[in-house]
Every structure is written in structure tokens, then in C-alpha cells.
Design an enzyme around this catalytic site. Sequence first.
Site, short mmCIF file in Angstrom:
data_model
loop_
_atom_site.label_atom_id
_atom_site.label_comp_id
_atom_site.label_asym_id
_atom_site.label_seq_id
_atom_site.Cartn_x
_atom_site.Cartn_y
_atom_site.Cartn_z
N SER A 1 0.85 -1.19 0.00
CA SER A 1 0.00 0.00 0.00
C SER A 1 0.88 1.23 0.00
O SER A 1 2.05 1.18 0.40
CB SER A 1 -0.91 -0.01 1.24
OG SER A 1 -1.54 1.24 1.43
N TYR B 1 -1.41 -0.69 10.58
CA TYR B 1 -1.61 -0.98 9.17
C TYR B 1 -0.38 -0.55 8.36
O TYR B 1 0.13 -1.32 7.53
CB TYR B 1 -2.85 -0.25 8.66
CG TYR B 1 -3.20 -0.57 7.22
CD1 TYR B 1 -3.95 -1.69 6.90
CD2 TYR B 1 -2.76 0.25 6.18
CE1 TYR B 1 -4.27 -2.00 5.58
CE2 TYR B 1 -3.07 -0.04 4.85
CZ TYR B 1 -3.82 -1.17 4.56
OH TYR B 1 -4.12 -1.46 3.25
#
Length: 330
Positions: A180, A193
Amino acid sequence: MNAPSSDDPAPIYDSVDIDMVVKVLSQTAFSPFFTCFIPIFYAFQGYEFTNPVVIAPSIYCAAVSAFCRALEMDLTAVPQSRFVVVTGVTENYNIAYYPCDVSKWEEVEAVSKKIIDEIGQPTMLINNAGVAQGKLIINLKPEDIYQTFGVNTLAHFWTLKAFLPGMIKNKTGHIVTMSSIMGFVGSVQMTDYSASKAALVTMNESLRYELDKVYDAPGIRTTLVCPGHILTPLFSTIQLPTNPFFKFLAPSIAPVTVVKAIITALDAQQSRTIYLPFYTNMAPVLRMIPSYLRDISQKFSGADYSMRNFTKVTARRPDEGDLPIANGKY
């Protein structure tokens, strides 16, 4: 306010963003086919071939063609039969579905043996499973952290341990790692995350060198995917800036856009790093710019406020209870 769904109707101007501009340029100003007509046009107008107005675009066309050719030099023959394992995909009519907790090695090991026995050795592995908690660091429960790193990071190691030996034996394969943009940058309520996705960036790089230098298997390709906001349920409850300037420079993307880029890499049998949409190409650079410029970009992105009213929709554990519903929406 919920993030827009990929199914929501939108005016035509909503699709006008920097990615569309880049796509148009790639098919015109940076296309060997298009640029080759520029010197031809001037030659047909009567200019001598030694005239600068013919020579300059000819050199430019040659440079564009050489660059595009260099990108294609890594091409190898695509295997005649391809068998793809994708994690994080629900049951579907056209796939063989194997339920498994990918965060646990014992379950991955058992399912991988079943897959190999029933279908065969996978030629492609797409580690796609992901989870987000959306909590401040001191509010993260141990269970939250274990789940985040178990699904987002450890699962990649478990599937590689299970399927990579067969690829190494055959000297061919393709591994797609879903990271990501948050693997390069941090923001409020994203500590776990971002850390879990950052680990995948260096894991992919180390894997590449192991395949090349130790296992003598350069034919096994590795693709790292670093997308921005994708219109999936995982981040469907975040709040993004709605001003036109932000939507132009940092648009959300549909899942099919990411899928097309991955399929292109698989078909080409090339090792790639995929940044989508276009602005995510700047993410690695943010670590090198002065801190005040980094702070400005952080403020513009709205990242420190986007998770303020986040509700975890996917991968909810029994201890988290049922998903709250308000005004008919999650």
C-alpha cells in the site's frame, strides 16, 4: 460520511483527474507510434531531412522507442498453463474456494497441501488478504495487532513457505505482493496498518535477491503493488477531502483498475512495482523531502482526519461484536 461506492453514478467531470492526463500522454507524447509521425509530417511538408525540425522529433521518437523497448527486454515466454492462488477472495462460481485463516501457518500448510494434491502446483501467487483496525495506537488491543500483522504480513511468509519451493523447483512462477502507499507514509490511526504494509516492501525486495542470487531462479517474477485508496469495503467508511483539486490529484480507484495492472504484469511475465493511481509514485520520495514540505503534503492529503469516524467493516472478529448500522448504512 461514507466514501463513495464504485457503483455510485458520477458526472463525467468526476473522471477527469491526473491519471487520465497521464494515460493520454502515454498514448500520445510518450508513444513511439504517435511520435514517429511528427518527423514524417515535417518531411511531407517539404523540409529537408537535415533540418532541425525533422532531426529533433526524430531523436525524440528514437529515445521514446528505446525506452519502451528497454521496458520490454525482460519478457519471457508465458507458461502454457497457469494456476493462480489468490488470498482474500470469497467463494465464487468460477474458482476453487479453500477456507483458511491465512494468519496461521498450520492452516496454510494444511490447505496448501490439499491444493497441490487436488489441483497442482500453483504458477502464480497473489497475496491479497488485508485488514485494517483504524484505531489510535494506545487503543489497539493485542488481538488487533496480532490480526493486522497476521493477515497483512505473516500470511505472505506462510504462503511463500508453502508454494515457493514448487516454483523454485520449476524455475518459473510469479508472486504478487499487495502492499500500500501506507507502506511508505504514516498517518493517524494507521500505525499498525502502515507498519504491516511497510514490512512487505522490504520483504519483496529481499525475496527478489534471494531468487536471483541464491535459488538461481530469476524466472520467478515478483510484483509489488502499492495502491492508494481503492473503492472496496475495507476502507469504505473513511472520509476523504471532497475539494476538486484533491479529487483531481489523488482520485480513488476502482478495484478493476488494480486488477488490470496486475493482469498486465502477469501476462508480460515481468517483475514490477505498481503504483496506482499516479500520485502514489511520489510516496517513496516523501521520506527524502524537508519535514515542512512533508507536513504540507500530509495536511493536503487529509490523511490525519480520514480515519476519524472509521468503522471496521471487514474481517471482524467475534470479540468485536456485530457491525453497527446507522441510517441503513454500515
